[in-house]
Design a protein around this motif. Structure first.
Motif, PDB file in Angstrom:
ATOM      1  N   VAL A   7      18.043  -5.607 -23.313  1.00 24.56           N
ATOM      2  CA  VAL A   7      17.473  -4.740 -24.749  1.00 24.56           C
ATOM      3  C   VAL A   7      17.307  -5.608 -25.804  1.00 24.56           C
ATOM      4  O   VAL A   7      18.098  -6.574 -25.940  1.00 24.56           O
ATOM      5  CB  VAL A   7      18.540  -3.565 -24.941  1.00 24.56           C
ATOM      6  CG1 VAL A   7      18.287  -2.890 -26.113  1.00 24.56           C
ATOM      7  CG2 VAL A   7      18.421  -2.592 -23.694  1.00 24.56           C
ATOM      8  N   GLY A   8      16.287  -5.444 -26.438  1.00 23.13           N
ATOM      9  CA  GLY A   8      15.913  -6.265 -27.653  1.00 23.13           C
ATOM     10  C   GLY A   8      15.069  -7.400 -27.533  1.00 23.13           C
ATOM     11  O   GLY A   8      14.510  -8.038 -28.717  1.00 23.13           O
ATOM     12  N   GLN A   9      14.841  -7.720 -26.410  1.00 23.92           N
ATOM     13  CA  GLN A   9      14.024  -8.918 -25.889  1.00 23.92           C
ATOM     14  C   GLN A   9      12.471  -8.541 -26.028  1.00 23.92           C
ATOM     15  O   GLN A   9      12.113  -7.471 -25.964  1.00 23.92           O
ATOM     16  CB  GLN A   9      14.098  -9.350 -24.342  1.00 23.92           C
ATOM     17  CG  GLN A   9      13.660 -10.584 -24.084  1.00 23.92           C
ATOM     18  CD  GLN A   9      14.160 -10.832 -22.595  1.00 23.92           C
ATOM     19  OE1 GLN A   9      14.624 -10.384 -21.995  1.00 23.92           O
ATOM     20  NE2 GLN A   9      13.371 -12.020 -22.206  1.00 23.92           N
ATOM     21  N   MET A  10      11.757  -9.491 -26.764  1.00 28.40           N
ATOM     22  CA  MET A  10      10.291  -9.197 -26.920  1.00 28.40           C
ATOM     23  C   MET A  10       9.505  -9.863 -25.713  1.00 28.40           C
ATOM     24  O   MET A  10       9.973 -10.802 -25.189  1.00 28.40           O
ATOM     25  CB  MET A  10       9.710 -10.224 -28.165  1.00 28.40           C
ATOM     26  CG  MET A  10      10.640  -9.596 -29.405  1.00 28.40           C
ATOM     27  SD  MET A  10      10.190  -8.161 -29.972  1.00 28.40           S
ATOM     28  CE  MET A  10       8.277  -7.880 -30.043  1.00 28.40           C
ATOM     29  N   LEU A  11       8.751  -8.936 -25.203  1.00 29.99           N
ATOM     30  CA  LEU A  11       7.883  -9.313 -24.091  1.00 29.99           C
ATOM     31  C   LEU A  11       6.429  -9.151 -24.133  1.00 29.99           C
ATOM     32  O   LEU A  11       6.257  -8.370 -25.444  1.00 29.99           O
ATOM     33  CB  LEU A  11       8.275  -8.590 -22.821  1.00 29.99           C
ATOM     34  CG  LEU A  11       9.820  -8.598 -22.336  1.00 29.99           C
ATOM     35  CD1 LEU A  11      10.250  -7.503 -21.389  1.00 29.99           C
ATOM     36  CD2 LEU A  11      10.192  -9.837 -21.884  1.00 29.99           C
ATOM     37  N   ASP A  12       5.568  -9.458 -23.207  1.00 35.72           N
ATOM     38  CA  ASP A  12       4.219  -8.864 -23.464  1.00 35.72           C
ATOM     39  C   ASP A  12       3.991  -8.014 -22.437  1.00 35.72           C
ATOM     40  O   ASP A  12       4.264  -8.201 -21.424  1.00 35.72           O
ATOM     41  CB  ASP A  12       3.339 -10.141 -23.068  1.00 35.72           C
ATOM     42  CG  ASP A  12       3.052 -11.173 -24.131  1.00 35.72           C
ATOM     43  OD1 ASP A  12       2.911 -10.854 -25.221  1.00 35.72           O
ATOM     44  OD2 ASP A  12       3.000 -12.357 -24.042  1.00 35.72           O
ATOM     45  N   LEU A  13       3.292  -6.897 -22.692  1.00 32.33           N
ATOM     46  CA  LEU A  13       2.710  -5.673 -22.109  1.00 32.33           C
ATOM     47  C   LEU A  13       1.626  -6.272 -21.471  1.00 32.33           C
ATOM     48  O   LEU A  13       0.681  -6.267 -22.089  1.00 32.33           O
ATOM     49  CB  LEU A  13       2.802  -4.407 -22.664  1.00 32.33           C
ATOM     50  CG  LEU A  13       2.503  -3.427 -22.172  1.00 32.33           C
ATOM     51  CD1 LEU A  13       3.757  -3.143 -20.900  1.00 32.33           C
ATOM     52  CD2 LEU A  13       2.687  -2.108 -23.145  1.00 32.33           C
ATOM     53  N   ARG A  14       1.471  -6.259 -20.145  1.00 28.97           N
ATOM     54  CA  ARG A  14      -0.114  -6.234 -19.359  1.00 28.97           C
ATOM     55  C   ARG A  14      -0.933  -5.201 -19.632  1.00 28.97           C
ATOM     56  O   ARG A  14      -0.321  -4.058 -19.791  1.00 28.97           O
ATOM     57  CB  ARG A  14       0.191  -6.755 -18.287  1.00 28.97           C
ATOM     58  CG  ARG A  14       1.044  -8.226 -18.007  1.00 28.97           C
ATOM     59  CD  ARG A  14       1.254  -8.678 -16.625  1.00 28.97           C
ATOM     60  NE  ARG A  14       2.139  -9.922 -16.406  1.00 28.97           N
ATOM     61  CZ  ARG A  14       2.797 -10.096 -15.376  1.00 28.97           C
ATOM     62  NH1 ARG A  14       2.765  -9.405 -14.168  1.00 28.97           N
ATOM     63  NH2 ARG A  14       3.514 -11.270 -15.044  1.00 28.97           N
ATOM     64  N   SER A  15      -2.108  -5.397 -19.259  1.00 28.30           N
ATOM     65  CA  SER A  15      -2.970  -4.394 -19.169  1.00 28.30           C
ATOM     66  C   SER A  15      -2.644  -3.395 -18.292  1.00 28.30           C
ATOM     67  O   SER A  15      -2.095  -3.318 -17.088  1.00 28.30           O
ATOM     68  CB  SER A  15      -4.516  -4.833 -19.143  1.00 28.30           C
ATOM     69  OG  SER A  15      -4.446  -5.463 -17.749  1.00 28.30           O
ATOM     70  N   ALA A  16      -2.899  -2.017 -18.509  1.00 27.26           N
ATOM     71  CA  ALA A  16      -2.676  -0.967 -17.867  1.00 27.26           C
ATOM     72  C   ALA A  16      -3.882  -0.606 -16.735  1.00 27.26           C
ATOM     73  O   ALA A  16      -4.795  -1.152 -16.902  1.00 27.26           O
ATOM     74  CB  ALA A  16      -2.554   0.315 -18.507  1.00 27.26           C
ATOM     75  N   PRO A  17      -3.622   0.308 -15.626  1.00 27.71           N
ATOM     76  CA  PRO A  17      -4.476   0.510 -14.778  1.00 27.71           C
ATOM     77  C   PRO A  17      -5.600   1.454 -15.318  1.00 27.71           C
ATOM     78  O   PRO A  17      -5.437   1.992 -16.757  1.00 27.71           O
ATOM     79  CB  PRO A  17      -3.824   1.460 -13.925  1.00 27.71           C
ATOM     80  CG  PRO A  17      -2.368   1.237 -13.942  1.00 27.71           C
ATOM     81  CD  PRO A  17      -2.106   0.607 -15.333  1.00 27.71           C
ATOM     82  N   ARG A  18      -6.916   1.521 -14.908  1.00 28.87           N
ATOM     83  CA  ARG A  18      -7.810   2.113 -15.501  1.00 28.87           C
ATOM     84  C   ARG A  18      -7.554   3.662 -16.073  1.00 28.87           C
ATOM     85  O   ARG A  18      -6.684   4.042 -15.592  1.00 28.87           O
ATOM     86  CB  ARG A  18      -9.076   2.355 -14.544  1.00 28.87           C
ATOM     87  CG  ARG A  18      -9.755   0.813 -14.212  1.00 28.87           C
ATOM     88  CD  ARG A  18     -10.734   1.032 -13.021  1.00 28.87           C
ATOM     89  NE  ARG A  18     -11.630   2.125 -13.316  1.00 28.87           N
ATOM     90  CZ  ARG A  18     -12.574   2.413 -12.541  1.00 28.87           C
ATOM     91  NH1 ARG A  18     -12.958   1.775 -11.685  1.00 28.87           N
ATOM     92  NH2 ARG A  18     -13.386   3.413 -13.060  1.00 28.87           N
TER      93      ARG A  18
END
Length: 84
Positions: A7-18
């Motif tokens: 919790v609190g960690q910064m991450l990269d969110l990958r692209s979502a499905p179509r």
């Protein structure tokens, strides 16, 4: 299986499905959701949105992004206090 991110960690969110309006880019882990089987889930908040989303761990990757000073020190009543 335990959660890889905290919790609190910064991450990269990958692209979502179509056919999804989920944004990509930096996000912060708001909660690690409990699970017994199935995918490991997290509740995250993207920088560009005001709402939170539930995503699978495979959709997240480590990020070099950091929290801004403003968001780290932001308070619920900061607007009301600032106008006094």
């Amino acid at each position: 299986m335990s959660h890889r991110y905290a919790v609190g960690q910064m991450l990269d969110l990958r692209s979502a499905p179509r056919h999804s309006n989920r944004p990509t880019g930096p996000c912060e882990v708001v909660a690690c959701l409990p699970h017994e089987k199935g995918p490991v889930l997290y509740r995250v908040k993207s920088w560009g949105e005001s709402n939170e989303r539930v995503v699978e761990e495979v959709d997240l990757s480590p990020s070099s992004a950091t929290k801004s000073v403003k968001s780290a020190n932001e308070r619920v009543f900061s607007i009301a206090i600032g106008k006094r």
